[in-house]
Every structure is written in structure tokens, then in C-alpha cells.
Scaffold this motif. Structure first.
Motif, PDB file in Angstrom:
ATOM      1  N   UNK A 165      77.564  58.332  19.664  1.00 15.03           N
ATOM      2  CA  UNK A 165      78.697  57.529  19.612  1.00 15.03           C
ATOM      3  C   UNK A 165      78.370  56.126  20.279  1.00 15.03           C
ATOM      4  N   UNK A 166      78.021  55.277  19.514  1.00 12.33           N
ATOM      5  CA  UNK A 166      77.523  54.038  20.190  1.00 12.33           C
ATOM      6  C   UNK A 166      78.551  53.403  20.672  1.00 12.33           C
ATOM      7  N   UNK A 167      78.609  52.570  21.897  1.00 13.72           N
ATOM      8  CA  UNK A 167      79.633  51.812  22.390  1.00 13.72           C
ATOM      9  C   UNK A 167      81.051  52.549  22.681  1.00 13.72           C
ATOM     10  N   UNK A 168      80.705  53.678  23.395  1.00 12.14           N
ATOM     11  CA  UNK A 168      81.897  54.741  23.661  1.00 12.14           C
ATOM     12  C   UNK A 168      82.663  54.366  24.484  1.00 12.14           C
ATOM     13  N   UNK A 169      82.629  53.413  25.386  1.00  8.81           N
ATOM     14  CA  UNK A 169      83.674  53.103  26.345  1.00  8.81           C
ATOM     15  C   UNK A 169      84.157  53.984  27.211  1.00  8.81           C
ATOM     16  N   UNK A 170      85.577  54.542  27.237  1.00 10.95           N
ATOM     17  CA  UNK A 170      85.989  55.439  28.093  1.00 10.95           C
ATOM     18  C   UNK A 170      85.632  56.649  27.715  1.00 10.95           C
ATOM     19  N   UNK A 171      85.255  56.853  26.325  1.00  9.87           N
ATOM     20  CA  UNK A 171      84.645  58.149  25.970  1.00  9.87           C
ATOM     21  C   UNK A 171      85.932  59.219  25.376  1.00  9.87           C
ATOM     22  N   UNK A 172      86.975  58.458  24.982  1.00  4.41           N
ATOM     23  CA  UNK A 172      87.887  59.387  24.242  1.00  4.41           C
ATOM     24  C   UNK A 172      87.583  59.994  22.807  1.00  4.41           C
TER      25      UNK A 172
END
Ligand SMILES: C[S@@+](CC[C@H](N)C(=O)[O-])C[C@H]1O[C@@H](n2cnc3c(N)ncnc32)[C@H](O)[C@@H]1O
Length: 197
Positions: free
Chosen positions: A39-46
Motif C-alpha cells: 500500500x504506497x502512501x499508506x498514511x495512518x494505515x487504515x
């Protein structure tokens, strides 16, 4: 270029909705994404945790911002997920052909449009032969204060997406998701593609 880490440190993260993408949640009700997923650019990972909870073998959330990775790691685990701080445009050689699938959500619209060919190159290289790219693309993120050409997020036309991806990928299906975060309804396109070779 955008200083993503600073945006997280300033809590200036309007994309952060506190939950996975509704279209991913809906997709996972009827489908399994098999194997190891990036998951590229996953941020907070939700989304990473939603994928891990769906029974994915392994999920790797990648983000260039250390503060995003720290945030993602602060949540309870839901399955076999892990987070890596790194640049999509400078992936480790060991990730070449390593993933069965990629889940794209608001990474493509976050990078500068001049980096789009490099994005396609990077995700193609990270996938195994015949690997899947499944994602939701933000076609039209613009409003009264945010006009085409200004971003992030940067919008994209459906035809442009085809131009960027279809050299390397076969398009399997595409649809406008029924559910989206409030304000994004009808402005997104979900796609499922397969790496050609
Ligand atoms: C708009 S945010 C979306 C985050 C997440 N997908 C979500 O929807 O909440 C874009 C994310 O991409 C990350 N990003 C931007 N450029 C990147 C790069 N070159 N490599 C890895 N991550 C990147 C940013 O740090 C940010 O977390």
C-alpha cells in the motif's frame, strides 16, 4: 514538493478520515486480495489494517513521512501488517517483483503529475508478473478554492489513467464506487488491472 512529514506534524491532514476507504471496505466484503500486498502512501494505515483484517497473507504500508508511519504504528494490529518508511520512487532492490498486489488510494493524486510515469514504473517493478493493481483514483478533487492544476490532490482524467497504465497493465474492470467519503461521491474511479508480463 510537498513536505508530507510537516503536514502530519502540523496535523494538517484533511485526507485523514479515521477509517478505511469505503470502497475498499465494500470490495473486501465480496473479494479477497491474495498474497502479499503493498500500500504506497499508506498514511495512518487504515486501508492497510482493513486489508490485513480481511485475511491477506501480508500487507506492507509504505509512506515517505516518518510521522505517518509513527501514527500508523500506534494502532492495534489487525493481522499480518507492517509499515515501512520509504520513498516509492526509491524502493529497495529486494522489493523488485516482490508483491502479488498493490492497493492504491490517494497516493497517485498526492504526487506531482510530473511523477506519474515514475509511479507506474515503481508499482510495475514492485509487482510480480501478472500481479494486480487494485485502486481507487480521485478523478476530480477540485472545488471553488482548489482548481485544476493546483494540488495536491491532483485530479486525473480516465483517459489519462489509461494512457499511463495500459502499456504495462491489462484493465480487468473499472467502476464508480457506490460509497465514498463524504464529498468524494461520484468523483472516484475504482480499477482492477493486471501486470501484463
Ligand atoms: C493524501 S495522503 C493519503 C494517505 C492515505 N492513503 C489516506 O488516504 O489516508 C498521501 C500520502 O502519500 C505519502 N507519499 C507522498 N509521496 C510519497 C512517496 N514518494 N513515497 C511514499 N509515500 C508518499 C504522503 O506522505 C501521504 O501520507
Amino acid at each position: 514538493m510537498t513536505d508530507w512529514d510537516q503536514l502530519y506534524n502540523d496535523q494538517n491532514t484533511p485526507w485523514e478520515k479515521g477509517e478505511p476507504a469505503p470502497c475498499l471496505v465494500d470490495y473486501l466484503k465480496n473479494n479477497v486480495i491474495e498474497g502479499e500486498i503493498l500500500v504506497p502512501g499508506c498514511g495512518a494505515g487504515h486501508d492497510v489494517r482493513a486489508l490485513a483484517a480481511s485475511g491477506a497473507e501480508a500487507v506492507v504500508g509504505l509512506d515517505v513521512a516518518p510521522a505517518a508511519i509513527q501514527l500508523a504504528e500506534s494502532f492495534s494490529r489487525t493481522g499480518n501488517e507492517r509499515y515501512v518508511c520509504g520513498d516509492l520512487f526509491d524502493l529497495p532492490a529486494s522489493w523488485n517483483g516482490a508483491f502479488d498486489a498493490i492497493w492504491e488510494h490517494t497516493c497517485f493524486c498526492a504526487i506531482h503529475p510530473t511523477q506519474r510515469s515514475a509511479y507506474v514504473e515503481a508499482v510495475t517493478a514492485a509487482l510480480k508478473s501478472q500481479g494486480s493493481l487494485i485502486g481507487v483514483f480521485y478523478l476530480n478533487p477540485y472545488d471553488d478554492e482548489h482548481q485544476p492544476g493546483e494540488g495536491p490532490p491532483f485530479g486525473v482524467e480516465k483517459e489519462e489513467l489509461e494512457d499511463f497504465f495500459l502499456h504495462e497493465f491489462e484493465l480487468l474492470e473499472q467502476w464508480v464506487p457506490e460509497r465514498a467519503y463524504p464529498g468524494r461521491e461520484g468523483r472516484e474511479l475504482m480499477v482492477r488491472m493486471r501486470r501484463k508480463s
